[in-house]
Design a protein around this motif. Structure first.
Motif, mmCIF file in Angstrom:
data_model
loop_
_atom_site.group_PDB
_atom_site.id
_atom_site.type_symbol
_atom_site.label_atom_id
_atom_site.label_comp_id
_atom_site.label_asym_id
_atom_site.label_seq_id
_atom_site.Cartn_x
_atom_site.Cartn_y
_atom_site.Cartn_z
ATOM 1 N N PRO A 48 -6.693 33.085 47.732
ATOM 2 C CA PRO A 48 -5.865 31.907 48.066
ATOM 3 C C PRO A 48 -6.280 30.644 47.315
ATOM 4 O O PRO A 48 -5.432 29.817 46.978
ATOM 5 C CB PRO A 48 -6.083 31.741 49.582
ATOM 6 C CG PRO A 48 -6.474 33.086 50.064
ATOM 7 C CD PRO A 48 -7.275 33.684 48.951
ATOM 8 N N ILE A 49 -7.574 30.490 47.031
ATOM 9 C CA ILE A 49 -8.049 29.328 46.269
ATOM 10 C C ILE A 49 -7.519 29.399 44.844
ATOM 11 O O ILE A 49 -7.071 28.397 44.267
ATOM 12 C CB ILE A 49 -9.591 29.289 46.276
ATOM 13 C CG1 ILE A 49 -10.106 29.129 47.714
ATOM 14 C CG2 ILE A 49 -10.113 28.161 45.395
ATOM 15 C CD1 ILE A 49 -11.598 29.326 47.849
ATOM 16 N N ALA A 53 -4.967 26.705 43.004
ATOM 17 C CA ALA A 53 -5.259 26.091 41.708
ATOM 18 C C ALA A 53 -4.153 26.396 40.704
ATOM 19 O O ALA A 53 -3.747 25.533 39.914
ATOM 20 C CB ALA A 53 -6.601 26.603 41.178
ATOM 21 N N LEU A 54 -3.619 27.603 40.763
ATOM 22 C CA LEU A 54 -2.539 28.008 39.860
ATOM 23 C C LEU A 54 -1.262 27.231 40.167
ATOM 24 O O LEU A 54 -0.534 26.819 39.252
ATOM 25 C CB LEU A 54 -2.289 29.509 40.007
ATOM 26 C CG LEU A 54 -1.670 30.253 38.820
ATOM 27 C CD1 LEU A 54 -2.512 30.057 37.574
ATOM 28 C CD2 LEU A 54 -1.534 31.723 39.161
ATOM 29 N N SER A 55 -0.990 27.032 41.460
ATOM 30 C CA SER A 55 0.204 26.286 41.858
ATOM 31 C C SER A 55 0.151 24.855 41.336
ATOM 32 O O SER A 55 1.145 24.305 40.859
ATOM 33 C CB SER A 55 0.349 26.286 43.383
ATOM 34 O OG SER A 55 0.562 27.582 43.875
ATOM 35 N N ILE A 56 -1.021 24.245 41.415
ATOM 36 C CA ILE A 56 -1.164 22.861 40.961
ATOM 37 C C ILE A 56 -1.073 22.780 39.438
ATOM 38 O O ILE A 56 -0.461 21.863 38.878
ATOM 39 C CB ILE A 56 -2.503 22.266 41.442
ATOM 40 C CG1 ILE A 56 -2.535 22.220 42.982
ATOM 41 C CG2 ILE A 56 -2.715 20.866 40.883
ATOM 42 C CD1 ILE A 56 -3.883 21.833 43.545
ATOM 43 N N SER A 57 -1.666 23.757 38.742
ATOM 44 C CA SER A 57 -1.749 23.676 37.282
ATOM 45 C C SER A 57 -0.461 24.075 36.575
ATOM 46 O O SER A 57 -0.147 23.544 35.504
ATOM 47 C CB SER A 57 -2.898 24.546 36.764
ATOM 48 O OG SER A 57 -2.636 25.915 37.010
ATOM 49 N N LEU A 128 -12.387 34.661 39.112
ATOM 50 C CA LEU A 128 -10.952 34.412 38.971
ATOM 51 C C LEU A 128 -10.639 33.282 37.991
ATOM 52 O O LEU A 128 -9.496 33.120 37.549
ATOM 53 C CB LEU A 128 -10.341 34.073 40.336
ATOM 54 C CG LEU A 128 -10.035 35.256 41.259
ATOM 55 C CD1 LEU A 128 -9.771 34.767 42.679
ATOM 56 C CD2 LEU A 128 -8.853 36.061 40.740
ATOM 57 N N ALA A 129 -11.649 32.482 37.654
ATOM 58 C CA ALA A 129 -11.420 31.280 36.844
ATOM 59 C C ALA A 129 -10.738 31.554 35.501
ATOM 60 O O ALA A 129 -9.788 30.841 35.136
ATOM 61 C CB ALA A 129 -12.736 30.542 36.640
ATOM 62 N N PRO A 130 -11.165 32.560 34.715
ATOM 63 C CA PRO A 130 -10.523 32.755 33.402
ATOM 64 C C PRO A 130 -9.028 33.043 33.490
ATOM 65 O O PRO A 130 -8.277 32.735 32.559
ATOM 66 C CB PRO A 130 -11.283 33.962 32.819
ATOM 67 C CG PRO A 130 -12.586 33.990 33.546
ATOM 68 C CD PRO A 130 -12.286 33.493 34.921
ATOM 69 N N ALA A 131 -8.611 33.636 34.600
ATOM 70 C CA ALA A 131 -7.201 34.006 34.729
ATOM 71 C C ALA A 131 -6.289 32.788 34.730
ATOM 72 O O ALA A 131 -5.139 32.865 34.288
ATOM 73 C CB ALA A 131 -6.990 34.821 36.009
#
Length: 533
Positions: A48-49, A53-57, A128-131
């Motif tokens: 979910p985190i 982050a993906l939604s915001i970016s 998950l960060a690189p994704a």
């Protein structure tokens, strides 16, 4: 450039969506067996985190890009379309990189400040960060191709992304499991990166394949003054921000459910264990079925956006009206029979899929939401294509308030309990759909076609009677519930298809838009006198 019609594009995205769902279901089964409840829990703490982050970016950016690119192409401004893509790609690459580093270096901060309470989830979050970088860049290409009304690149990339993601997840989880559960969960999380990279490679191939043709159009185009980079970025943000807020609102509303529904069930007299169990039936079993039934309508919405945007740019109101009417008619052909079938077979479906009949009541109530959610998705696509991306998110916010109030009041009633929460969710879909429809009527002049709706309802009613008779007959012969349920569903689909053809609920052009087999199928149905010429 070879464009898909919006209906053909919707079919292509639907097929991809189904394949992605099937691969995802296999992944959940394998991952659950491999990691168990505790390992999956560590993975779910991180995911979910990542989504936030993906939604915001990047969330909302593909919609914004597709709208602006479709506008440029409608005016034959190929240089402008390519300029929009290049600027959005640069911006997204930068934001994707920033959020990748924020998530990687912020993982420890989330653990330290106990936003995530299990320290073992640190590795899963960091993995998950690189994704984020790859998915953010990926979204720019998808928006560009959707603006060109070419849905095949998006569809193929979705399948490759999911396939590589799942293979990497399972492989790394298996290889790292001997080192500890936290490392296995991190391996599963890391799979999102290679999956997104694979999807990006697919889109780069399509971009290379079509770029020479696009470059030819650019060379033939007379020079026109282009929008400034700042203006393009401003327009992208203006269009994308409401869509991003809508995407963020979905998990927020889910978390509100988590805060409201279990305590209100306890107020209705449930124990903590009973409240948790009922909440699982609603959110973990019933709602995913509603989402599954609306894959086509969500694909219709995605395909409608650039189609409506292009027509709106040219001032072609008749085309907007016709595309809206076609999308709503096709949506009815999916959502109304799905609602009827799921309502009548709710308990057998619950037993077949989940091994318990107890989710049946939630499935039955939420089946009403299939029609309303499909209605909401299609009208959202129309409004976004018109450039009114703020209206759907405001309507979602209003409907969310209605849901919160109804959940609070109805769930605490002992005679309703979890059924009250289910009806509150249906009301959420309904309010958003009605509000959207008001604005679609206001801007497009379209209202519900009662004749088309009646035809779909009539065929669904005949289908419903067939479903009940077949299920009861098969169960009479002591056949297994799963076999009887599948037999009833297949019989119902066959009867619905025949009746809807006989009453003229499907037009030849609808069949012909089905990729690969549409023209052959339409010709066969005409020969059998089941399809109007």
């Amino acid at each position: 450039m070879s464009k898909d019609t919006f209906l053909k594009g919707a079919f292509i995205l639907t097929v991809a969506g189904i394949v992605v769902k099937i691969i995802g279901s296999v992944n959940r089964i394998l991952l659950s067996r491999l990691l168990g409840g505790e390992g999956v829990g560590l993975y779910q703490m991180a995911y979910p985190i990542y989504l936030l982050a993906l939604s915001i970016s990047s969330a909302g950016i593909p919609v914004a890009i597709s709208i602006i690119v479709a506008e440029k192409l409608a005016l034959h401004d190929y240089r402008g379309a390519k300029r929009v893509f290049h600027i959005s790609l640069g911006v997204l690459a930068a934001t994707g990189l920033i959020f990748t580093f924020l998530l990687y270096y912020g993982a420890g901060w989330l653990i330290e400040h106990q936003f995530v309470r299990d320290v073992r989830a640190y590795y899963a979050i960091a993995a998950l960060a690189p994704a984020i970088f790859f998915v953010t860049v990926l979204s720019s290409y998808r928006g560009y191709f959707q603006g060109l009304q070419m849905m095949t690149p998006t569809a193929v990339s979705q399948i490759f992304e999911q396939l590589f993601r799942v293979v990497t997840m399972i492989a790394l989880a298996y290889l790292l499991l001997p080192r500890g559960l936290e490392y296995a969960a991190a391996g599963a999380s890391f799979g999102a990166g290679p999956g997104a990279a694979a999807g990006l490679m697919v889109l780069l191939y399509f971009y290379w394949r079509h770029n020479s043709e696009f470059q030819h159009h650019m060379n033939m185009q007379p020079k026109v003054r282009q929008e400034s980079g700042f203006r393009i970025v401003g327009r992208i943000i203006k269009l994308a921000l409401p869509v991003s807020l809508a995407n963020i609102m979905l998990p927020v509303v889910s978390n509100i459910d988590l805060l409201i529904v279990p305590p209100r069930l306890e107020a209705a007299g449930h124990t903590v264990e009973q409240a948790t169990e009922s909440f699982g039936y609603l959110t973990g079993m019933a709602i995913p079925l509603v989402n599954l039934a609306t894959i086509l309508t969500s694909s219709l919405a995605a395909s409608l956006v650039p189609a409506v945007s292009g027509a709106y740019t040219l001032g072609n109101k008749q085309s907007i009206y016709q595309r809206t009417a076609t999308a709503m008619r096709i949506a009815n052909l999916i959502t109304i029979p799905s609602f009827v079938g799921m309502w009548l077979l709710a308990t057998p479906i619950s037993q077949m899929l989940y091994g318990t009949p107890n989710a049946g009541i939630c499935i039955a109530i939420l089946s009403v939401g299939i029609f309303l959610l499909g209605f909401h998705q299609v009208t959202t696509g129309v409004l976004q294509g018109l450039g009114h991306t703020t209206i759907p998110v405001v309507n979602m916010a209003i409907s969310a308030v209605v849901k919160i109030i109804m959940s609070w009041l109805l769930t605490a009633m002992p005679e309703l309990g979890i059924r009250g929460a289910a009806w509150a969710t249906v009301a959420d879909f309904g309010v958003a759909a009605v509000l959207n429809m008001y604005f679609v009527y206001r801007y497009v002049g379209f209202s519900i076609n009662l004749t088309d709706t009646f035809k779909a309802a009539l065929a669904s009613a005949v289908m419903g009677g067939t479903v009940l008779m077949v299920y009861d007959a098969m169960m009479t012969y002591t056949l297994h519930n799963s076999i009887s349920t599948l037999g009833a569903i297949l019989s119902g689909l066959t009867v619905f298809g025949i009746v809807i053809l006989l009453v003229g609920g499907i037009e030849a052009r609808d069949i012909e838009q089905i990729p690969k087999v549409g023209s052959i199928l339409a010709k066969t149905l005409r020969t059998l006198k089941l399809l109007r010429r």
